[in-house]
Design an enzyme around this catalytic site. Structure first.
Site, short mmCIF file in Angstrom:
data_model
loop_
_atom_site.label_atom_id
_atom_site.label_comp_id
_atom_site.label_asym_id
_atom_site.label_seq_id
_atom_site.Cartn_x
_atom_site.Cartn_y
_atom_site.Cartn_z
N HIS A 95 -5.94 5.77 -7.57
CA HIS A 95 -5.56 5.95 -8.98
C HIS A 95 -5.85 4.68 -9.79
O HIS A 95 -5.21 4.44 -10.81
CB HIS A 95 -4.08 6.31 -9.13
N SER A 148 -24.06 -9.91 -26.88
CA SER A 148 -23.73 -9.15 -28.08
C SER A 148 -24.38 -9.82 -29.28
O SER A 148 -24.47 -11.04 -29.34
CB SER A 148 -22.21 -9.12 -28.25
N LYS A 188 -19.82 -12.83 -25.45
CA LYS A 188 -19.88 -11.65 -24.60
C LYS A 188 -21.01 -11.65 -23.58
O LYS A 188 -22.10 -12.13 -23.82
CB LYS A 188 -20.05 -10.41 -25.48
N GLU A 241 -23.71 0.33 -17.09
CA GLU A 241 -23.32 1.45 -17.95
C GLU A 241 -24.47 2.42 -18.14
O GLU A 241 -24.29 3.64 -18.16
CB GLU A 241 -22.87 0.92 -19.32
#
Ligand code: ARG
Length: 461
Positions: free
Chosen positions: A160, A281, A287, A294
């Protein structure tokens, strides 16, 4: 050929094809990538026609040399593809005839584009399968070395996405290995059904020429000839199977990608991804984003879609060939491209992934992940499991109040909760003691992970 239709099939037509139809039905823009398989298939067919006496030796030689010249032209980017000629097959045949004359017109004897395209596609998919099996194997070899090196690295194991029990990082990596191993097996298995020759089925019923299907099958590296001509020209289940296995593989890669995203996040910080495989970024200078992980996650979606496309395309099609099947190519090619590119990039990311071992161990401790070990220990001291569970629950409560980890407790602290807690208990609340105790096939003890790596190496051969 009559003056009204310029098509290779134009004999019975009195009007030219509507220009809309030409655009609508042309596949050359996407099926030209079958050129190599098409040419190799045509040479095999022509050699066979010569052997059975349908064309002469010199006709075969002209056809073979002409096709090889076309192959070179295509590879040099000098071949001009024409939409008017519909597809890769007619573009190449027309050029051959323009180049070598009469002999070129004999190439299509005893075959049809229906068995031709089925043959080309099977050959193309077979090459893709071989490539994919190699790519998967490459990742697996990397995972074996990586798991071996990280067989003692403590990290939290999750259910979980909550910290559950300590594991070693090598064990987690070997889970990825196993997922990919089944993917590899699925492709290997699909290859057997895929690698059968449709050539000679002609349009649907076979041909009246005395062809030798075994000969062409052999030359093209097929394991056997397909036993029914109607089935051979029409079914695309091999493409569906390929797309299914690709989708499953991509779903696996998406899970791995997701774990990388989570682990690399500020909240977890269990790993760092290499600068080579991350992006910055345009607005936030600090970043480092896991875009590539992804993207792999995202690209799995298109392979699931491609599987859907191919299934629906085949559904309810009557025997034998129907033009619907031309629509199989873009979905199939997209799955091939996506799975190969994703495997390659995922391999690079895994090779460059750096675990933060201290942080991994600390995270396991912060999550009280050895609570089950402590309860199990009390059970070995003859405390019923339910009671043990309650005792350890109280201990965890105490740790939460005191803001300390389980392994920071002293013997006196613990005895206060149960008299049976002794030196042994101190050992099992350390994550090292916990993982070492899970010492059976498939479990996380470092010894077992090393054995799993050895066994995995044998399996890869
Ligand atoms: N371009 C076609 C395809 O991809 C080739 C077969 C055409 N056959 C036909 N009977 N029109 O399926």
């Amino acid at each position: 050929m009559n003056s009204r239709s310029k098509k290779l099939w134009g004999g019975r037509f009195t009007q030219a094809t509507n220009t809309m139809v030409e655009k609508f039905s042309a596949s050359v823009a996407f099926d030209q990538r079958l050129y190599r398989q098409d040419i190799v298939g045509s040479i095999a067919h022509a050699r066979m026609l010569n052997k059975v006496g349908v064309i002469s030796e010199s006709e075969f030689n002209n056809i073979r040399d002409g096709l090889n010249r076309i192959l070179l032209q295509i590879e040099a980017g000098e071949f001009e593809w024409s939409e008017e000629l519909e597809d890769v097959h007619m573009n190449i045949e027309k050029r051959l005839t323009d180049d070598i004359g009469e002999a070129g017109k004999k190439l299509h004897t005893g075959r049809s584009r229906n068995d031709q395209v089925a043959t080309d596609l099977r050959l193309y998919t077979r090459d893709a399968v071989d490539r994919i099996i190699d790519e998967i194997k490459g990742i697996q070899l990397t995972l074996l070395d990586f798991a071996d090196a990280e067989a003692e690295t403590i990290m939290p194991g999750y259910t979980h996405l909550q910290i559950a029990q300590p594991i070693v990082f090598g064990h987690h990596l070997m889970a990825w290995f196993e997922m990919l191993d089944r993917d590899r097996q699925r492709f290997t298995d699909a290859r057997k059904r895929l690698n059968q020759s449709p050539l000679g089925a002609a349009a649907l019923a076979g041909t009246s020429f005395p062809i030798d299907r075994e000969m062409t099958a052999d030359e093209l590296g097929f394991d056997a000839v397909m036993r029914n001509s109607l089935d051979a020209v029409s079914d695309r289940d091999f493409a569906i199977e390929f797309a299914a296995h690709s989708a499953i593989t991509m779903v696996h890669l998406s899970r791995i990608g997701e774990e990388m995203v989570v682990w690399a996040s500020e909240a977890y910080k269990l790993i760092s991804l290499s600068d080579q495989f991350t992006t910055g970024s345009s607005i936030m200078p600090q970043k480092k984003n896991p875009d590539i992980a992804e993207l792999v996650r995202g690209k799995s979606a298109r392979t699931v879609g491609n599987l859907q496309t191919l299934l629906v395309l085949m559904k309810s099609q009557p025997l034998a060939y129907n033009r619907d099947n031309q629509e199989d190519k873009e979905a199939l090619f997209d799955s091939i491209d996506t799975v190969i590119a994703s495997l390659e990039i995922m391999h690079g990311m895994i090779q460059n992934l750096e675990p933060d071992r201290e942080r991994m161990r600390a995270a396991a401790l912060e999550g009280y992940s050895t609570a089950t070990d402590l309860a199990d220990y009390l059970v070995t001291r003859d405390v019923p499991f339910r009671d043990a569970h309650a005792v350890v629950g109280n201990i965890i409560r105490h740790c939460i109040d005191k803001e300390c980890t389980l392994d920071a407790l002293s013997l006196d602290d613990m005895r206060h909760f149960h008299p049976m807690l002794d030196e042994g208990a101190l050992r099992v609340i350390k994550p090292e003691g916990s993982v070492a105790s899970r010492d059976h096939t498939g479990a996380t003890a470092p010894r077992q992970v090393k054995l799993a790596v050895q066994e995995g190496r044998k399996r890869l051969g």
